[in-house]
Design a protein around this motif. Sequence first.
Motif, PDB file in Angstrom:
ATOM      1  N   SER A 145      86.141  64.722  11.644  1.00 46.10           N
ATOM      2  CA  SER A 145      85.266  63.881  10.955  1.00 46.10           C
ATOM      3  C   SER A 145      83.756  64.698  10.704  1.00 46.10           C
ATOM      4  CB  SER A 145      84.752  62.630  11.723  1.00 46.10           C
ATOM      5  OG  SER A 145      85.900  61.705  11.939  1.00 46.10           O
ATOM      6  N   ASP A 146      83.588  65.517  11.524  1.00 48.33           N
ATOM      7  CA  ASP A 146      82.021  66.284  11.308  1.00 48.33           C
ATOM      8  C   ASP A 146      82.264  67.508  10.719  1.00 48.33           C
ATOM      9  OD1 ASP A 146      79.327  66.201  13.513  1.00 48.33           O
ATOM     10  OD2 ASP A 146      80.187  68.262  12.549  1.00 48.33           O
ATOM     11  N   SER A 147      81.581  67.491   9.656  1.00 44.77           N
ATOM     12  CA  SER A 147      81.541  68.543   8.693  1.00 44.77           C
ATOM     13  C   SER A 147      81.162  70.159   9.496  1.00 44.77           C
ATOM     14  CB  SER A 147      80.774  68.554   7.418  1.00 44.77           C
ATOM     15  OG  SER A 147      79.403  68.053   7.519  1.00 44.77           O
ATOM     16  N   ARG A 148      79.924  70.044  10.164  1.00 47.20           N
ATOM     17  CA  ARG A 148      79.530  71.176  10.776  1.00 47.20           C
ATOM     18  C   ARG A 148      80.571  71.736  11.839  1.00 47.20           C
ATOM     19  NH1 ARG A 148      73.906  69.915  11.237  1.00 47.20           N
ATOM     20  NH2 ARG A 148      72.843  70.451   9.135  1.00 47.20           N
ATOM     21  N   ALA A 330      67.915  78.529   2.973  1.00 43.88           N
ATOM     22  CA  ALA A 330      68.734  77.068   2.850  1.00 43.88           C
ATOM     23  C   ALA A 330      70.209  77.436   3.283  1.00 43.88           C
ATOM     24  CB  ALA A 330      68.899  76.640   1.561  1.00 43.88           C
ATOM     25  N   ASN A 331      70.672  76.403   4.190  1.00 36.61           N
ATOM     26  CA  ASN A 331      71.825  76.429   4.650  1.00 36.61           C
ATOM     27  C   ASN A 331      72.503  75.027   4.285  1.00 36.61           C
ATOM     28  OD1 ASN A 331      73.575  75.772   6.641  1.00 36.61           O
ATOM     29  ND2 ASN A 331      72.871  77.401   7.852  1.00 36.61           N
ATOM     30  N   ILE A 332      73.670  75.019   3.553  1.00 36.47           N
ATOM     31  CA  ILE A 332      74.039  73.840   3.241  1.00 36.47           C
ATOM     32  C   ILE A 332      75.436  73.466   3.140  1.00 36.47           C
ATOM     33  CG2 ILE A 332      74.374  72.340   0.852  1.00 36.47           C
ATOM     34  CD1 ILE A 332      72.135  74.078  -0.678  1.00 36.47           C
ATOM     35  N   VAL A 333      75.715  72.522   3.914  1.00 34.91           N
ATOM     36  CA  VAL A 333      77.094  72.124   4.377  1.00 34.91           C
ATOM     37  C   VAL A 333      77.630  70.896   3.520  1.00 34.91           C
ATOM     38  CG1 VAL A 333      78.865  71.472   6.152  1.00 34.91           C
ATOM     39  CG2 VAL A 333      76.902  72.912   6.634  1.00 34.91           C
ATOM     40  N   LEU A 334      78.643  70.884   2.762  1.00 32.83           N
ATOM     41  CA  LEU A 334      79.375  69.736   1.736  1.00 32.83           C
ATOM     42  C   LEU A 334      80.483  69.356   2.352  1.00 32.83           C
ATOM     43  CD1 LEU A 334      78.278  71.597  -1.361  1.00 32.83           C
ATOM     44  CD2 LEU A 334      77.207  69.423  -0.606  1.00 32.83           C
ATOM     45  N   PRO A 361      60.516  84.945  -5.389  1.00 31.87           N
ATOM     46  CA  PRO A 361      60.933  86.210  -5.270  1.00 31.87           C
ATOM     47  C   PRO A 361      62.026  86.520  -4.357  1.00 31.87           C
ATOM     48  CG  PRO A 361      58.708  86.017  -4.298  1.00 31.87           C
ATOM     49  CD  PRO A 361      59.057  84.735  -5.077  1.00 31.87           C
ATOM     50  N   ASN A 362      62.120  85.894  -3.168  1.00 26.24           N
ATOM     51  CA  ASN A 362      63.133  86.166  -2.216  1.00 26.24           C
ATOM     52  C   ASN A 362      63.721  84.850  -1.874  1.00 26.24           C
ATOM     53  OD1 ASN A 362      62.276  88.933  -1.453  1.00 26.24           O
ATOM     54  ND2 ASN A 362      60.474  87.994  -1.396  1.00 26.24           N
ATOM     55  N   SER A 363      64.942  84.682  -1.661  1.00 23.55           N
ATOM     56  CA  SER A 363      65.543  83.474  -1.510  1.00 23.55           C
ATOM     57  C   SER A 363      67.026  83.938  -0.934  1.00 23.55           C
ATOM     58  CB  SER A 363      65.962  82.536  -2.598  1.00 23.55           C
ATOM     59  OG  SER A 363      66.710  83.151  -3.633  1.00 23.55           O
ATOM     60  N   GLU A 364      67.610  83.081  -0.037  1.00 20.45           N
ATOM     61  CA  GLU A 364      68.801  83.265   0.407  1.00 20.45           C
ATOM     62  C   GLU A 364      69.660  81.927   0.899  1.00 20.45           C
ATOM     63  OE1 GLU A 364      69.008  85.384   4.173  1.00 20.45           O
ATOM     64  OE2 GLU A 364      71.194  85.533   4.270  1.00 20.45           O
ATOM     65  N   VAL A 365      70.541  81.373   0.023  1.00 22.55           N
ATOM     66  CA  VAL A 365      71.226  80.231   0.249  1.00 22.55           C
ATOM     67  C   VAL A 365      72.688  80.405   0.775  1.00 22.55           C
ATOM     68  CG1 VAL A 365      71.905  78.061  -0.823  1.00 22.55           C
ATOM     69  CG2 VAL A 365      69.791  79.182  -1.556  1.00 22.55           C
ATOM     70  N   ASP A 366      73.073  79.580   1.763  1.00 27.29           N
ATOM     71  CA  ASP A 366      74.272  79.781   2.378  1.00 27.29           C
ATOM     72  C   ASP A 366      75.048  78.478   2.229  1.00 27.29           C
ATOM     73  OD1 ASP A 366      74.961  82.459   3.790  1.00 27.29           O
ATOM     74  OD2 ASP A 366      73.019  81.917   4.422  1.00 27.29           O
ATOM     75  N   CYS A 367      76.123  78.511   1.522  1.00 22.87           N
ATOM     76  CA  CYS A 367      76.793  77.069   1.285  1.00 22.87           C
ATOM     77  C   CYS A 367      78.161  77.072   1.787  1.00 22.87           C
ATOM     78  CB  CYS A 367      76.410  76.699  -0.212  1.00 22.87           C
ATOM     79  SG  CYS A 367      76.959  75.248  -0.543  1.00 22.87           S
ATOM     80  N   TRP A 368      78.563  75.850   2.209  1.00 23.49           N
ATOM     81  CA  TRP A 368      79.911  75.800   2.792  1.00 23.49           C
ATOM     82  C   TRP A 368      80.538  74.624   2.230  1.00 23.49           C
ATOM     83  CZ3 TRP A 368      76.218  77.844   5.788  1.00 23.49           C
ATOM     84  CH2 TRP A 368      76.486  79.130   6.841  1.00 23.49           C
TER      85      TRP A 368
END
Lengths: 787, 296
Positions: A145-148, A330-334, A361-368
């Motif tokens: 049940s837990d996405s993480r 950012a760190n995004i879990v869907l 200028p600088n960004s880092e997005v990790d998405c699952w």
Amino acid sequence: MAGRTATPTKTLGEVSSSGAGIGSSPLRPDGILKVKGQFAYSSDLWMADMLWGGTKRSPHPHARLISVDTVAALKLPGVYAVLTHEDVPGRKRYGLEIIDQPVLAMEYVRYQGEPIALVAADHPETVRRALELITVEYEILDPISDSREAIEGRPGLVHQPQPTEHPDPEASEGHTVPRGNVVRYQKVIKGDPSAVKAAVVVSGSYEVGMQDQAFLGPESGLAVPDDDGGVDLYVATQWLHADLWQVTACLGLPEEKVRFTLAGVGGAFGGREDVSIQIHACMLALRTGRPIKMVYNREESFFGHVHRHPARMEYEHGADADGNLLYVKANIVLDGGAYASSTAAVVGNAATLGVGPYDVPNSEVDCWGVYTNNPPCGAMRGFGAVQAGFAYEAQMDKLAAALGMDPVQLRIRNALHEGSVMPTGQVVDSPVPVEKLLRVLVAEPLPPPGAAVRDVRELPGGVSSTTHGEGVVRGVGYAVGLKNVGFSEGFDDYSTARVRLEVINRTPVASVHTAAAEVGQGLVTLQAQIARTELGVEQVTIRSADTQIGSAGSTSASRQSYVTGGAVQAACAAVRTRVAELALMRLGTEVKVPRMLDGYLLDDAGERLVSIVDLLGEDVIEETLEWRHRKTQALDDRGQGFAHVQYSLAAHRVVVDVDLDLGLVKLVEVITSQDVGHALNPQAVVGQIQGGTVQGIGLALMEEIQISQSKIRNPSFTDYLIPTLLDVPPIKVFMLEEPDPYAPYGLRGVGEAPTISSTPAVVAAIRAATGVMLTRVPVRPQDLLHD
Amino acid sequence: MDFLQPTSWAEALEMKAADPEAIPIAGGTDVMVEINFDHRRPRSLMDLTRIEEVRGWEREGSRIVIGSGLTYRRVIDEIAGTLPALVMASRTVGSPQIRNRGTIGGNLGAASPAGDTHPALLAGDAVVEIESVRGLRQVGIDDFYLGVKRNCLAPDELIRSIVLDSDAGPAYFAKVGTRNAMVIAVCSFSLGLHPRTGRVRTGIGSAAPTPRRAHAAEEFLFEELTDLWHSRADLDRSLVQEFGRLAAAGASPIDDVRGTAGYRTHSLAVLARRTLGWAWADYQRGANSDRAEDVN
Ligand SMILES: Cc1cc2nc3c(=O)[nH]c(=O)nc-3n(C[C@H](O)[C@H](O)[C@H](O)COP(=O)(O)OP(=O)(O)OC[C@H]3O[C@@H](n4cnc5c(N)ncnc54)[C@H](O)[C@@H]3O)c2cc1C
């Protein structure tokens, strides 16, 4: 072509109209019918000898199937067929991006409501009884049940590793092959955020609950078997050909044996992009030899379509002391639930749009995007961008507070503009007027403060009379949102249009045929407007959408005016060229740039050369073509690439009154500004913007499918609340028209952008009123209480 | 399924006596939902909408006798200003369509803990007139609700009317919901001042298995207001505060999809304090309670 004995109830079908071209707002052909309750929706389809189909579903979110016993159900008088996965004639699984979903459960059920068996019977009541007579033995398993936790595969795997088939090998390029419970992981990195030292840093964790599309017309359709061993399906959907490709594969039939016709669609919002009754109804029709009607009831509908991905997000923003953004992390879990559906695309959007309409200028997005045993999630208006938008706009307000800066000024200072470089490395090559949109809103005077003694209807709680003004405070919030238009990341995104020109009763008449789904947005009207403008004729007939022509792509991603509109425009241009050829042949006059107006072909000087009636006579000109927008590129593993063909922007200002003691919210005023490029039908554009705004308000204040142990707690409109007329003030819309040079007529897709910014604007206003952080939507009354 | 269609009250009572399992249907806004969801499969339905005797209301002195088939629409249009709490409750029911069909008798027949008229009827000290071929009996509203969706009707009985006193005193109804229309109460509260008896009556909705009164809170006010009824002096903050606390303590709420027990308790205290304040201010001014007389 059509079915055996009778034609089903007429749907919107062929629509003739006359009147205005683009830029005007002619009456919709379905408008009056819908207001009067006379419009035939897919659930109204009927044939004299039809049977009813029904679906046996799993009550458990995760279980091993031990046995399915259909004997008792089959013995019930009036039952014509009971089918299980063993009866699926072709491929046993289907899916939009990854073919992972069983047509009928085989071995495991992975979400509550997963279809296990089908029944066809002579009466809905017989269907209901037969479904009860099917006995299923389960070995109940703990749901994941837990996405993480699911990312790491700690609680186990939702799917046993298996070779996955891709419907279109090109489309899946760049998508990481599923691993563990991860459907897709995408990193998008620009510059070197870890190396940056920022004077001011804010961070936060945010959550978005599971929203439902809440379309009013339940999943429904009619499958009619044909004597040639094929089947005709009349169904409410968003993309006839994606359905067709999945259905033919699972039925094991060639494409020409399965014909789809669009039936009256009662709303979609993404929830009809996945298959629901399509394969099932056809299986039952082919097995029984009788037409099959299937209609989900409201509760079943909540289990019968995908929802919006719930999201858990961690954000960190760094800025210098003047408020210039230096970096975003950012760190995004869907949570994709049990099957992939559109999860990969949702991940792509959240990852690439996760920084928002800002030049950073600088960004880092990790998405699952991950598999769990929760309800499957897929397409819904603004997907990926909605979830991220709630978080990055909350962060912008938090950053403004930390800097002691006005939140609008902070946004303007960092606003994206034409020429900005996106986190993907893509250079923005058409207008993105973030600053203008905000300035329009700021310039509007704020509503006056409430009077000391007010009618309860103006206060939080309304006629429920919970306050006469006690505890009521006001707040104002702003937000901007960004969405991609069209299918991205290298997808071959095209539409097919056929335009025909002929003379009927001494009148030139154009007819337009596409497979594009009218789901209420007004595409039928727009196609006629385009044909009128391009061909200079009054009378236009729009043929009903079906699969007798090539794909139009999906009615989603704000793309149909752009892509099918582009296809119709191009097909009209091809017709004009043929008209000019005819003129050269018959009159000997060459027209280099053929234009048609008021029933005449014009010469290059713009003078009437010949009337279409005289020129064409008995001849019919017909042109069919596929039209594509500019190519996009798949992302590389650093998330770099020209991923999106167009960006769409909207901004909102919301004023609320909040009852601090009860946590009840009253929207006092909602205003919005949006760049629409070119309003082809201004009334339809305003309708989209207002509707999208309301859907975002719903997510902010009330709309959530509540899940406990992977089960839905509120599968009905009794407890899944959407805003009513009394919850939404009149919405003032400011339309900007800054043409996109690459798009037909300079238009910009409009349907989704308003859904992205309205949610964070509502929450920002509530935060301003209450001082409560509010890191989760929907905001519940109890979240607002101080004590 | 049988469909019985009595055209007079006497005929209805006889049909109900002959077929006690027949389910009465008035507006059908509860019955049809239950049938639609397959929660109930009645063998026979008895349509009450043709019986003129119970579809209206009348005034007998200060007594208002409301026919069980009176719709919310008519309560709002015709009784506004007379029975303020019941009218306020009626305005919060569903949507215009539901208010056009739904009836007070149906709300009592369903006896849902979340039904909106119940708190107002409790606070107003209503009497329910219940009838069968065996005769008519009058049941105080306090004795009407027996359990979750259970009332005191015998199988052969029908609700004939509801009787309220229009001269009782200022009264209020307030309902917490997460939207402004078409919402089932998260919790609701009603309060009625009865200066002639020196009593304040209360009604709690959606926060216990049945609609109920907050007895301890009422007793507390009975003691505290003894002298104030005459002087009409302002109420102490602490008194109002304590009343709110006791009123909330009278509920036994649960956590469910609509709200948490904690939120219900909290908001009941707020509603109790506010409604007492409003009603007392009206009493001080000798005014009517209703602030939105022409709301639909
Ligand atoms: C969309 C919607 C919104 C709603 N919103 C609200 C709301 O906000 N607040 C609220 O309180 N309710 C609400 N309801 C529930 C319902 O409308 C009310 O309970 C209404 O008062 C029922 O009245 P009715 O005449 O329609 O009852 P019916 O459905 O006809 O009957 C209800 C019950 O009462 C019995 N009954 C009816 N008349 C009699 C009689 N004379 N004697 C004995 N038994 C009788 C019936 O057998 C049945 O058990 C809503 C319902 C819907 C569908």
